[in-house]
Design a protein around this motif. Structure first.
Motif, mmCIF file in Angstrom:
data_model
loop_
_atom_site.group_PDB
_atom_site.id
_atom_site.type_symbol
_atom_site.label_atom_id
_atom_site.label_comp_id
_atom_site.label_asym_id
_atom_site.label_seq_id
_atom_site.Cartn_x
_atom_site.Cartn_y
_atom_site.Cartn_z
ATOM 1 N N ALA A 180 113.851 -30.266 14.614
ATOM 2 C CA ALA A 180 112.832 -29.948 13.597
ATOM 3 C C ALA A 180 112.141 -31.186 13.050
ATOM 4 N N GLN A 220 113.141 -24.664 16.983
ATOM 5 C CA GLN A 220 112.961 -25.417 15.726
ATOM 6 C C GLN A 220 111.665 -26.228 15.767
ATOM 7 N N ASN A 270 104.638 -23.105 9.765
ATOM 8 C CA ASN A 270 105.096 -24.489 9.631
ATOM 9 C C ASN A 270 103.893 -25.388 9.369
#
Lengths: 363, 297
Positions: free
Chosen positions: A165, A299, A330
């Motif tokens: 991530a 991720q 995101n």
């Protein structure tokens, strides 16, 4: 990472094309950029031109012939001469630092290989010239490899999973996406591993089976509390952002199975009235689910995410909602996408739209 | 029953649709209608053409003669057809969409401001309101005076201030009461000369009439007036003018221009994981109204 600009020469239908992804009002790189154009003006080709050099640099693929995008024919890559693609790519300090740390760890378990420390340039020019992909220096080129190091280290250290991530990547979702098109069995595997997975495109059933395995595995992890992160809850939260009336409803054993494995359970969704299995999803849900699923499984963050026909099979309010939710999925990612939907183009600011020349103006 | 299609003012990709999208239920599709000219007729036409759908509109309040305190909810929008009122949707309680973007609460949340930054911003906004209060009164006076005339003259003046030359604002030194009075007289004279409407048969009298309106409205726009006090300028003043009035302070806050400031707030709204409709009571109420809207038979 984010793409600041692209220069394309001699690639498929493009002789010469230059596009900046900067928002002129904000004076920063656009996180949500829409490409418009008639059929045949090159929207998908533009996305491919972004994906190809980045896929090579991140080591998702090692050769042009590995590039897996329906509609891209490696045999015709040089049909109009030697293609040239130049990307200006920006990196954040966090991605740079995490990539350097993982490279260091990777070098320790690969003492025989010469170690090149990834650079720390915040802006890198990536060039694909014919078959050759390069940056200004090896160090800059290795800045793209964070996910590659992480996937290698993951084999021996499961804790590395949380590092994905923080790493740059390139992900694309073409206009043929469905539940069966989850093409990567693990986070950014190398080409040799990947060869086995490409066939998943040929088999919807195989892809769905793989998807069930993951989803039901996450369900099991949730029930046994055997892993600190609840991926299923993350996925459900994303899913509800796009389809607010739906929720995950657990699993159901398929009939006639005596010794079931994780692939032998239906994975159920509740629409507020009844439950249905993922295979029974509407075509619109099937076009969105693979995107959300990959976001959680891999991720995805700090990455360039390309989505062809974002409105694929979606009802206009859902398409509008998906386009508006991208930031919320995101905010560290850069989404570059195409559409023919007015509902979608209406919600994107004019500084974040590029219209490919040709055709008639109706969007 | 929820609204299926909500028409709003503004252009595709404009501030209106991008903000409203974050307020209304996800099942509602939003379509920008562009200019407000003929907005009601266009909704009526669509209702006729697309029977079965629940269609509504949301339009700006603009300037009007009502200075009663804000109720923090949108007003019903009714349109007279054959002497009967037909519901078309809602009217924002505030003058225009920018009035919401510059709200200190929205700014604080969208930009994730620290308390001291929020206080500095609040002061800049109030200073701007103070600076433009006479100009705002003049704009309101023009709107009220010309409301029933066939060709409405512009209710603003000044230099073009944006790239597309669609927004105008006077020089700061021309914002005083005396400057606004003389500008109003000039506008009336020009209008009478160009259009020659029967309503302005005596320009001198008309000048006096509009100055009377201006002088009546002006106290309501001063710091102790109904249109100013208790942050009511956020409802009654033009959001674009308030923005432009604080352009120097915005620069000191590191925003290169009012447009840049607006875009950053919008981006903050678009990126936040919070339920944006909860930020302002009027937004929450609008969402409820849209979700429970009953189509007229």
């Amino acid at each position: 990472m984010k793409v600041k600009s692209i220069l394309i020469k001699n690639f498929k239908r493009f002789d010469h094309l230059e596009i900046s992804f900067e928002d002129q009002t904000l004076k920063s790189i656009s996180n949500r950029f829409l490409v418009l154009g008639d059929n045949g003006t090159g929207k998908t080709t533009l996305l491919q031109a972004i994906a190809l050099p980045l896929a090579l640099a991140t080591r998702q693929i090692t050769r042009i012939t590995d590039f897996d995008w329906v509609g891209f024919l490696p045999g015709r890559y040089q049909r109009w001469g030697s293609p040239y693609i130049e990307l200006e790519v920006l990196f954040s300090p966090e991605e740079i630092q995490t990539t350097q740390e993982l490279a260091q760890k990777w070098s320790k378990i690969q003492p025989a290989s010469p170690f090149i420390k990834p650079g720390e340039s915040q802006q890198v020019r990536l060039i694909l010239d014919g078959e050759s992909c390069r940056a200004n220096s090896d160090a800059e080129y290795f800045q793209f490899c964070g996910r590659y190091y992480a996937s290698k280290l993951l084999n021996t250290d499961p804790k590395i999973r949380s590092e994905f991530a923080k790493l740059p990547g390139i992900f694309w979702f073409d206009q043929f996406r469905n539940l069966g098109s989850n093409s990567l069995p693990e986070e950014n595997v190398s080409t040799s591993d990947r060869d086995n997975s490409i066939s998943s495109r040929l088999s919807f059933a195989l892809g769905v089976s793989r998807l069930r395995k993951y989803l039901n595995g996450w369900q099991l992890v949730r029930l046994t509390r055997s892993y600190p992160i609840d991926y299923l809850m993350q996925l459900e939260n994303l899913y509800k952002k796009i389809f607010p009336e739906r929720s995950f409803a657990g699993v159901e054993l398929m009939p006639g199975i005596n010794a079931p494995t994780s692939e032998d359970y239906y994975f159920l969704i509740n629409d507020g009235h009844r439950t249905y299995d993922i295979v029974e999803m509407s075509a619109g849900e099937q076009s969105v689910f693979p995107i959300l699923y990959e976001f959680i499984r891999q991720q995805i963050a700090y990455s360039v995410v390309l989505i062809d026909e974002i409105d694929l099979n979606l009802h206009p309010p859902a398409a509008q909602s998906l386009a508006s939710q991208l930031f919320k999925i995101n905010s560290t990612c850069q989404f570059i996408f195409t559409t023919h939907s007015e509902a979608v183009s209406n919600v994107i600011g004019k500084n974040n739209i590029y219209r490919l020349p040709g055709g008639s103006l109706c969007l | 029953m929820s609204v299926n299609i909500l028409y709003c003012e503004g252009a595709p990709g404009g501030i209106d649709i991008r903000l409203i999208l974050n307020i209304v239920p996800k099942s509602c599709k939003i379509e920008p209608i562009g200019s407000k000219q003929g907005f009601a007729q266009r909704i009526l036409g669509t209702i006729d053409a697309r029977a079965g759908l629940t269609i509504a509109g949301l339009k700006d309040r603009d300037f009007d003669d009502n200075d009663s305190p804000p109720k923090h909810e949108p007003r019903n929008w009714t349109f007279k057809i054959n002497n009967q009122g037909k519901n078309l949707g809602w009217i924002w309680e505030r003058k225009e969409i920018e009035n919401y973007l510059i709200d200190p609460e929205v700014v604080r949340r969208a930009l994730r401001q620290e308390a001291h930054q929020a206080n500095e911003y609040r002061k800049a906004l109030e200073d701007s309101a103070n600076k433009i209060h006479a100009y705002t009164a003049a704009r309101i006076a023009l709107s009220l005076y010309f409301k029933k005339l066939p060709t409405l003259p512009q209710n603003y003046w000044g230099e073009p201030r944006n790239e597309t030359n669609t927004y105008f604002f006077p020089k700061d030194k021309s914002l005083k009461q005396a400057d606004c009075s003389s500008k109003l007289k000039k506008i009336i004279t020009e209008y009478a000369r160009k259009i020659d409407p029967p309503e302005i048969s005596d320009p001198k009298k008309s000048q006096s009439n509009i100055l009377n309106i201006f002088n009546t409205v002006l106290p309501t726009c001063q710091p102790s007036g109904n249109r100013f006090k208790d942050q009511n300028y956020l409802t009654f003043f033009a959001g674009k003018d308030l923005l432009y009035g604080m352009r120097d302070q915005l620069k000191s806050f590191k925003f290169s221009s009012p447009d840049n400031f607006c875009e950053k707030i919008l981006k903050g709204i678009e990126e936040t994981e919070e339920d944006v409709w909860l930020w302002l009571p009027e937004w929450q109420r609008l969402r409820e109204l849209i979700a429970s809207y009953e189509r007229e038979k």
